[in-house]
Motif scaffolding. Structure first.
Motif, PDB file in Angstrom:
ATOM      1  N   HIS A 294       0.850  -1.195   0.000  1.00  0.00           N
ATOM      2  CA  HIS A 294       0.000   0.000   0.000  1.00  0.00           C
ATOM      3  C   HIS A 294       0.883   1.241   0.000  1.00  0.00           C
ATOM      4  CE1 HIS A 294      -3.180   2.817   0.929  1.00  0.00           C
ATOM      5  NE2 HIS A 294      -4.081   1.845   1.003  1.00  0.00           N
ATOM      6  N   LEU A 295       0.994   1.872  -1.162  1.00  0.00           N
ATOM      7  CA  LEU A 295       1.686   3.153  -1.291  1.00  0.00           C
ATOM      8  C   LEU A 295       0.652   4.223  -0.970  1.00  0.00           C
ATOM      9  CD1 LEU A 295       4.217   4.734  -2.183  1.00  0.00           C
ATOM     10  CD2 LEU A 295       3.362   4.602  -4.528  1.00  0.00           C
ATOM     11  N   TYR A 296       0.841   4.934   0.128  1.00  0.00           N
ATOM     12  CA  TYR A 296      -0.257   5.735   0.650  1.00  0.00           C
ATOM     13  C   TYR A 296       0.040   7.225   0.754  1.00  0.00           C
ATOM     14  CZ  TYR A 296       2.225   5.845   5.160  1.00  0.00           C
ATOM     15  OH  TYR A 296       3.160   6.050   6.156  1.00  0.00           O
ATOM     16  N   SER A 297      -1.059   7.969   0.756  1.00  0.00           N
ATOM     17  CA  SER A 297      -1.068   9.387   1.088  1.00  0.00           C
ATOM     18  C   SER A 297      -2.312   9.626   1.928  1.00  0.00           C
ATOM     19  CB  SER A 297      -1.105  10.247  -0.183  1.00  0.00           C
ATOM     20  OG  SER A 297      -1.163  11.622   0.139  1.00  0.00           O
ATOM     21  N   VAL A 298      -2.214  10.514   2.899  1.00  0.00           N
ATOM     22  CA  VAL A 298      -3.323  10.727   3.834  1.00  0.00           C
ATOM     23  C   VAL A 298      -3.793  12.172   3.768  1.00  0.00           C
ATOM     24  CG1 VAL A 298      -4.050  10.603   6.247  1.00  0.00           C
ATOM     25  CG2 VAL A 298      -2.365   8.966   5.366  1.00  0.00           C
ATOM     26  N   ASP A 299      -5.065  12.368   3.481  1.00  0.00           N
ATOM     27  CA  ASP A 299      -5.658  13.703   3.515  1.00  0.00           C
ATOM     28  C   ASP A 299      -5.893  14.110   4.968  1.00  0.00           C
ATOM     29  OD1 ASP A 299      -5.810  14.139   0.766  1.00  0.00           O
ATOM     30  OD2 ASP A 299      -7.735  13.114   0.596  1.00  0.00           O
ATOM     31  N   SER A 300      -5.329  15.249   5.361  1.00  0.00           N
ATOM     32  CA  SER A 300      -5.489  15.753   6.727  1.00  0.00           C
ATOM     33  C   SER A 300      -5.682  17.263   6.699  1.00  0.00           C
ATOM     34  CB  SER A 300      -4.247  15.426   7.581  1.00  0.00           C
ATOM     35  OG  SER A 300      -3.996  14.054   7.617  1.00  0.00           O
ATOM     36  N   PHE A 301      -6.282  17.772   7.766  1.00  0.00           N
ATOM     37  CA  PHE A 301      -6.405  19.219   7.932  1.00  0.00           C
ATOM     38  C   PHE A 301      -5.752  19.634   9.242  1.00  0.00           C
ATOM     39  CE2 PHE A 301      -9.643  18.989   4.658  1.00  0.00           C
ATOM     40  CZ  PHE A 301      -9.447  20.195   3.994  1.00  0.00           C
ATOM     41  N   VAL A 302      -5.053  20.763   9.197  1.00  0.00           N
ATOM     42  CA  VAL A 302      -4.532  21.382  10.412  1.00  0.00           C
ATOM     43  C   VAL A 302      -5.305  22.666  10.651  1.00  0.00           C
ATOM     44  CG1 VAL A 302      -2.231  20.408  10.080  1.00  0.00           C
ATOM     45  CG2 VAL A 302      -2.739  22.697   9.178  1.00  0.00           C
ATOM     46  N   MET A 303      -5.308  23.103  11.905  1.00  0.00           N
ATOM     47  CA  MET A 303      -5.981  24.337  12.290  1.00  0.00           C
ATOM     48  C   MET A 303      -4.928  25.346  12.758  1.00  0.00           C
ATOM     49  SD  MET A 303      -9.039  23.110  11.778  1.00  0.00           S
ATOM     50  CE  MET A 303      -9.832  21.487  11.726  1.00  0.00           C
ATOM     51  N   PHE A 304      -4.950  26.547  12.215  1.00  0.00           N
ATOM     52  CA  PHE A 304      -3.987  27.568  12.615  1.00  0.00           C
ATOM     53  C   PHE A 304      -4.495  28.292  13.859  1.00  0.00           C
ATOM     54  CE2 PHE A 304      -2.348  26.613   8.505  1.00  0.00           C
ATOM     55  CZ  PHE A 304      -0.993  26.894   8.598  1.00  0.00           C
ATOM     56  N   ALA A 305      -3.598  28.448  14.847  1.00  0.00           N
ATOM     57  CA  ALA A 305      -4.009  28.939  16.156  1.00  0.00           C
ATOM     58  C   ALA A 305      -4.344  30.432  16.168  1.00  0.00           C
ATOM     59  CB  ALA A 305      -2.917  28.635  17.187  1.00  0.00           C
ATOM     60  N   GLY A 306      -3.467  31.272  15.639  1.00  0.00           N
ATOM     61  CA  GLY A 306      -3.707  32.707  15.694  1.00  0.00           C
ATOM     62  C   GLY A 306      -3.897  33.177  17.125  1.00  0.00           C
ATOM     63  N   ASP A 307      -4.991  33.896  17.382  1.00  0.00           N
ATOM     64  CA  ASP A 307      -5.276  34.366  18.748  1.00  0.00           C
ATOM     65  C   ASP A 307      -6.235  33.413  19.470  1.00  0.00           C
ATOM     66  OD1 ASP A 307      -7.604  34.785  17.375  1.00  0.00           O
ATOM     67  OD2 ASP A 307      -7.953  36.804  18.156  1.00  0.00           O
ATOM     68  N   TYR A 308      -6.457  32.241  18.890  1.00  0.00           N
ATOM     69  CA  TYR A 308      -7.328  31.208  19.445  1.00  0.00           C
ATOM     70  C   TYR A 308      -8.798  31.606  19.431  1.00  0.00           C
ATOM     71  CZ  TYR A 308      -2.963  29.083  20.929  1.00  0.00           C
ATOM     72  OH  TYR A 308      -1.710  28.535  20.939  1.00  0.00           O
ATOM     73  N   GLY A 309      -9.129  32.684  18.711  1.00  0.00           N
ATOM     74  CA  GLY A 309     -10.523  33.107  18.642  1.00  0.00           C
ATOM     75  C   GLY A 309     -11.407  32.130  17.903  1.00  0.00           C
ATOM     76  N   ALA A 310     -10.822  31.370  16.988  1.00  0.00           N
ATOM     77  CA  ALA A 310     -11.611  30.416  16.208  1.00  0.00           C
ATOM     78  C   ALA A 310     -11.569  29.014  16.794  1.00  0.00           C
ATOM     79  CB  ALA A 310     -11.103  30.379  14.762  1.00  0.00           C
ATOM     80  N   GLN A 311     -10.940  28.835  17.937  1.00  0.00           N
ATOM     81  CA  GLN A 311     -10.719  27.502  18.484  1.00  0.00           C
ATOM     82  C   GLN A 311     -11.999  26.676  18.646  1.00  0.00           C
ATOM     83  OE1 GLN A 311      -8.208  27.342  21.916  1.00  0.00           O
ATOM     84  NE2 GLN A 311      -8.645  25.192  22.356  1.00  0.00           N
ATOM     85  N   PRO A 312     -13.092  27.212  19.193  1.00  0.00           N
ATOM     86  CA  PRO A 312     -14.298  26.380  19.327  1.00  0.00           C
ATOM     87  C   PRO A 312     -14.789  25.828  17.992  1.00  0.00           C
ATOM     88  CG  PRO A 312     -14.485  28.373  20.658  1.00  0.00           C
ATOM     89  CD  PRO A 312     -13.281  28.554  19.791  1.00  0.00           C
ATOM     90  N   VAL A 313     -14.752  26.660  16.957  1.00  0.00           N
ATOM     91  CA  VAL A 313     -15.193  26.201  15.631  1.00  0.00           C
ATOM     92  C   VAL A 313     -14.202  25.196  15.062  1.00  0.00           C
ATOM     93  CG1 VAL A 313     -15.748  26.919  13.272  1.00  0.00           C
ATOM     94  CG2 VAL A 313     -16.409  28.360  15.210  1.00  0.00           C
ATOM     95  N   GLN A 314     -12.930  25.455  15.234  1.00  0.00           N
ATOM     96  CA  GLN A 314     -11.911  24.536  14.726  1.00  0.00           C
ATOM     97  C   GLN A 314     -12.024  23.164  15.374  1.00  0.00           C
ATOM     98  OE1 GLN A 314      -8.748  27.300  15.713  1.00  0.00           O
ATOM     99  NE2 GLN A 314      -8.153  27.483  13.551  1.00  0.00           N
ATOM    100  N   GLU A 315     -12.263  23.139  16.672  1.00  0.00           N
ATOM    101  CA  GLU A 315     -12.421  21.858  17.364  1.00  0.00           C
ATOM    102  C   GLU A 315     -13.691  21.148  16.901  1.00  0.00           C
ATOM    103  OE1 GLU A 315     -12.193  22.908  21.485  1.00  0.00           O
ATOM    104  OE2 GLU A 315     -10.000  22.705  21.528  1.00  0.00           O
ATOM    105  N   LYS A 316     -14.737  21.925  16.660  1.00  0.00           N
ATOM    106  CA  LYS A 316     -15.981  21.338  16.147  1.00  0.00           C
ATOM    107  C   LYS A 316     -15.741  20.670  14.791  1.00  0.00           C
ATOM    108  CE  LYS A 316     -19.767  23.698  16.634  1.00  0.00           C
ATOM    109  NZ  LYS A 316     -20.846  24.696  16.441  1.00  0.00           N
ATOM    110  N   LEU A 317     -14.973  21.340  13.922  1.00  0.00           N
ATOM    111  CA  LEU A 317     -14.671  20.768  12.609  1.00  0.00           C
ATOM    112  C   LEU A 317     -13.818  19.517  12.722  1.00  0.00           C
ATOM    113  CD1 LEU A 317     -15.413  21.713   9.676  1.00  0.00           C
ATOM    114  CD2 LEU A 317     -15.974  23.319  11.486  1.00  0.00           C
TER     115      LEU A 317
END
Length: 421
Positions: A294-317
């Motif tokens: 299995h030659l693989y690649s994995v689709d992933s998303f990271v969340m950028f922290a910034g001032d952490y204002g978007a953290q609740p939404v990022q964690e929800k996603l």
């Protein structure tokens, strides 16, 4: 703009970590490189599910195979203080961005969802950096796949090839019938993708993994590499010349203009989006010599922290992306398979079942894709791809010369890496 090594972004870390993410409205900004028909449908499915969670997903889609353009845009945006809320990242790039301290840690989400037991071990290792979870994985792509047009093969009285000798015999029959045996592009990343499947076929997973380690330059002189490069050059005679995009080649396969296509299983997603069926219109088998690999690649998303204002939404996603229902729906459209060990396999087609079961056999059969950012860093990846492309397009370059050049690059970059430390 020129490609900026990630380590050169360190000078802006303090500024970015202290500054708020630039937000023109309440939407959630997601940067990725999914622009084909099937990829857009997969993203739309995610956006629709996000909307149900009260999140206004806004696409920042950057065209370009293997995410080359998207990575340039991401670095430019971070340098300008406009990091997205979330971005598609793969392999070692996740670690590189995490080392800069720019990524949101998702430890609470992962603990609540038991990611450590739900994820395949390889995936669990991939999303963690220095003991913290820094990415949400979505799906696993198998790259060593040979797609074939069922009608073309049936009309020619052929079965899908399991060996390279069978491949050559089938190609000869197809050529005599006026059908291009292979859909193939001379775009650099596509050439290199073909090569890495050939290298896996010749050497197996352990050799393949060693090949892309920076300090194994001499392995590039191995006879297994010699044979893989020779086979890569031979492939030219089986395909029309040109630089079509991968989704254009998928349509060529769907029409029957080409009989076979060696590419990642995102091709399956594209064929399904074109209204084709695994059972009736096309089939997929492992590239000759790689049936239990299995030659693989994995689709992933990271969340950028910034001032952490978007953290609740990022964690929800992040929670949403790992949910069984989203994993199932997204991967059916995308052509990939879930990252969860407890995935429901009853609804998987034959291609997905083979991919998921093979990956589940463990690290011994797995090989991380070099081209698709799983095996090595950006600098070495780009250097190897450039040399493979040069070899493929210039028939005057001997196999031995290509080996010498790539080995020299690996050796030089290994020395530079030692100096950096």
């Amino acid at each position: 703009m020129p490609l900026i090594p990630i380590r050169h972004l360190c000078c802006v870390c303090a500024v970015l970590c202290a500054a708020a993410l630039a937000r023109a409205d309440d939407s959630f900004d997601v940067l990725h490189w999914w622009t084909s028909v099937s990829e857009r449908r997969a993203v739309d499915a995610l956006a629709e599910r996000a909307a149900g969670e009260g999140v206004a997903w806004r696409n920042a889609a950057i065209a370009g195979g293997a995410g080359i353009g998207a990575m340039k845009v991401l670095k430019a945006r971070v340098l300008a203080g406009r990091a997205p809320d979330a971005a598609q990242l793969i392999g070692p790039a996740i670690t590189e961005w995490a080392d800069l301290g720019l990524l949101l840690e998702l430890d609470d989400v992962a603990a609540a969802g038991n990611w450590n037991t739900r994820l395949f071990p390889t995936i669990w290792t991939l999303v963690r950096q220095r003991g913290h979870v820094v990415a949400a994985p979505l799906g696993i792509h198998r790259i060593n796949v040979l797609f074939y047009n069922r009608k073309v093969f049936a009309d020619a009285g052929l079965s899908p090839p399991k060996t390279w000798a069978e491949f050559d015999r089938a190609a000869a029959v197809l050529a005599r019938r006026g059908v291009a045996p292979l859909a193939l592009s001379s775009q650099p990343w596509q050439v290199a993708t073909l090569f890495e499947t050939l290298a896996l076929s010749e050497g197996g997973p352990a050799f393949y993994r060693s090949l892309y380690a920076r300090r194994n330059a001499n392995l590039w002189f191995d006879l297994r590499v010699t044979r893989a490069l020779g086979r890569l050059r031979e492939m030219r005679r089986h395909a029309p010349q040109g630089e079509p995009a991968w989704d254009t080649l998928a349509r060529s396969l769907a029409r029957g203009d080409a009989a076979m296509f060696i590419m990642g299983d995102w091709v399956k997603g594209e064929l399904l989006a074109l209204g084709k069926s695994v059972d009736a219109d096309f089939g997929c088998v492992a590239v000759p010599g790689t049936e239990h690999m299995h030659l693989y690649s994995v689709d992933s998303f990271v969340m950028f922290a910034g001032d952490y204002g978007a953290q609740p939404v990022q964690e929800k996603l992040a929670r949403m992306m790992m949910s069984p229902s989203v994993q199932g729906a997204y991967n059916r459209i995308k052509g990939s398979v879930p990252v969860r060990r407890d995935a429901d396999t009853s609804g998987m087609d034959a291609c997905a079942t083979a991919s998921w079961r093979t990956f589940a056999r463990g690290a011994g059969v797995q090989a991380p894709s070099m081209v698709h950012r799983m095996a090595t860093d950006e600098t070495l990846k780009d250097a190897i791809i450039a040399q493979l492309h040069r070899f493929y397009t210039d028939e005057q370059v001997p196999v031995s010369e290509a080996q010498r050049r790539i080995a020299g690059l690996v050796r030089t970059l290994a020395a530079q890496g030692g100096e950096d430390k």
